[in-house]
Design an enzyme around this catalytic site. Structure first.
Site, PDB file in Angstrom:
ATOM      1  N   HIS A   1      -3.066  -8.957   6.708  1.00 15.13           N
ATOM      2  CA  HIS A   1      -3.173  -8.338   5.503  1.00 15.13           C
ATOM      3  C   HIS A   1      -1.841  -7.540   5.084  1.00 15.13           C
ATOM      4  O   HIS A   1      -1.294  -7.545   4.132  1.00 15.13           O
ATOM      5  CB  HIS A   1      -4.298  -7.649   5.296  1.00 15.13           C
ATOM      6  CG  HIS A   1      -4.396  -6.917   4.100  1.00 15.13           C
ATOM      7  ND1 HIS A   1      -5.011  -7.294   2.833  1.00 15.13           N
ATOM      8  CD2 HIS A   1      -4.116  -5.624   3.409  1.00 15.13           C
ATOM      9  CE1 HIS A   1      -5.011  -6.601   1.757  1.00 15.13           C
ATOM     10  NE2 HIS A   1      -4.204  -5.486   2.117  1.00 15.13           N
ATOM     11  N   GLU A   2      -1.355  -6.585   6.201  1.00 17.31           N
ATOM     12  CA  GLU A   2      -0.159  -5.900   5.952  1.00 17.31           C
ATOM     13  C   GLU A   2       0.804  -6.695   5.764  1.00 17.31           C
ATOM     14  O   GLU A   2       1.928  -6.281   4.928  1.00 17.31           O
ATOM     15  CB  GLU A   2      -0.273  -4.577   6.988  1.00 17.31           C
ATOM     16  CG  GLU A   2      -1.496  -3.861   6.909  1.00 17.31           C
ATOM     17  CD  GLU A   2      -1.743  -3.122   5.814  1.00 17.31           C
ATOM     18  OE1 GLU A   2      -0.624  -3.012   4.937  1.00 17.31           O
ATOM     19  OE2 GLU A   2      -2.867  -2.629   5.416  1.00 17.31           O
TER      20      GLU A   2
ATOM     21  N   HIS B   1       1.821  -8.118   2.643  1.00 19.66           N
ATOM     22  CA  HIS B   1       2.443  -7.227   1.778  1.00 19.66           C
ATOM     23  C   HIS B   1       4.004  -7.216   1.983  1.00 19.66           C
ATOM     24  O   HIS B   1       4.641  -7.445   0.989  1.00 19.66           O
ATOM     25  CB  HIS B   1       2.117  -5.792   1.783  1.00 19.66           C
ATOM     26  CG  HIS B   1       0.678  -5.299   1.401  1.00 19.66           C
ATOM     27  ND1 HIS B   1       0.204  -5.705   0.205  1.00 19.66           N
ATOM     28  CD2 HIS B   1      -0.200  -4.932   2.005  1.00 19.66           C
ATOM     29  CE1 HIS B   1      -0.819  -5.186  -0.140  1.00 19.66           C
ATOM     30  NE2 HIS B   1      -1.250  -4.529   1.028  1.00 19.66           N
TER      31      HIS B   1
END
Length: 230
Positions: free
Chosen positions: A98-99, A102
């Site tokens: 998920h990170e 980004h």
């Protein structure tokens, strides 16, 4: 009026926020005990996805704490909490991916993320001033101060709302990338959905609280100005 009708909805949203926080911690704990079949750690997952997307220059660093994971766009670094960095659990790889989502958004200049970054300096200022303007307006019955406070608070609310597509998009990218690159198998998707879904709910609850508070202030403002005119 000490209790505004909107306060009831705000309390419900606040309850949702607390419940979401429990869900995040509960799901993270549960799926931290389930190891992925790939046996890749959060750090290895982050590094693989970054490299496969041309982000060789973005480092992956461990940081203390739990659920302190984030991507820092100012220095282009993915920082993973130690439980995520070193573990090969479903929870860890989900958060790591998920990170990285980004970081990929940043590389591609994803619209909502770009707008969020541009808004941050302004929101950082207005969110600190808005409570004092609103408090002063209510104390001194000054609707001009309340109106100014609403304008300042609106920037913070807009920031919360814009955060939603940023987070949902990062989670969608994470799921697709982990599947396509063989980091998780189809029967592991359920755990990934649980971990990322609970995290997304916290952002929804925060945005809902902010929107309802803003509507409350707007209603008070217009009601007060009407009473002044009569």
């Amino acid at each position: 009026m000490l209790f505004h009708p909107m306060d009831f909805l705000i309390l419900i949203a606040f309850g949702l926020s607390i419940w979401a926080q429990f869900k995040v911690k509960g799901n993270f704990k549960k799926w931290s005990e389930v190891e992925t079949k790939s046996r890749l750690t959060g750090a290895e997952v982050a590094r693989r996805i970054l490299d496969n997307n041309g982000l060789h220059h973005v480092p992956v660093e461990p940081i203390p704490g739990t659920l302190t994971d984030h991507y820092d766009p100012t220095v282009c670094v993915v920082r993973l909490s130690e439980p995520v960095y070193y573990s090969s659990s479903i929870a860890s790889v989900s958060v790591a991916a998920h990170e990285v989502g980004h970081a990929i958004q940043h590389k591609e200049s994803y619209g909502a993320l770009t707008l969020r970054h541009k808004m941050f300096p302004m929101v950082n200022l207005t969110s600190g001033i808005a409570p004092f303007l609103l408090l002063g307006g209510f104390l001194f019955q000054s609707f001009s101060l309340i109106g100014l406070g609403i304008i300042f608070f609106s920037a913070a609310v807009a920031f919360q709302v814009i955060t939603l597509p940023v987070e949902f998009n990062a989670s969608t990218r994470a799921k697709n990338l982990m599947l396509s690159e063989g980091i998780i198998w189809n029967d592991e998707k359920h755990g990934v959905n649980k971990v990322l879904g609970a995290a997304a709910l916290t952002y929804v609850a925060a945005a809902l609280i902010s929107v309802l508070e803003l509507l409350k202030y707007i209603l008070i403002f217009f009601q007060g100005t009407r009473e002044e005119d009569n």
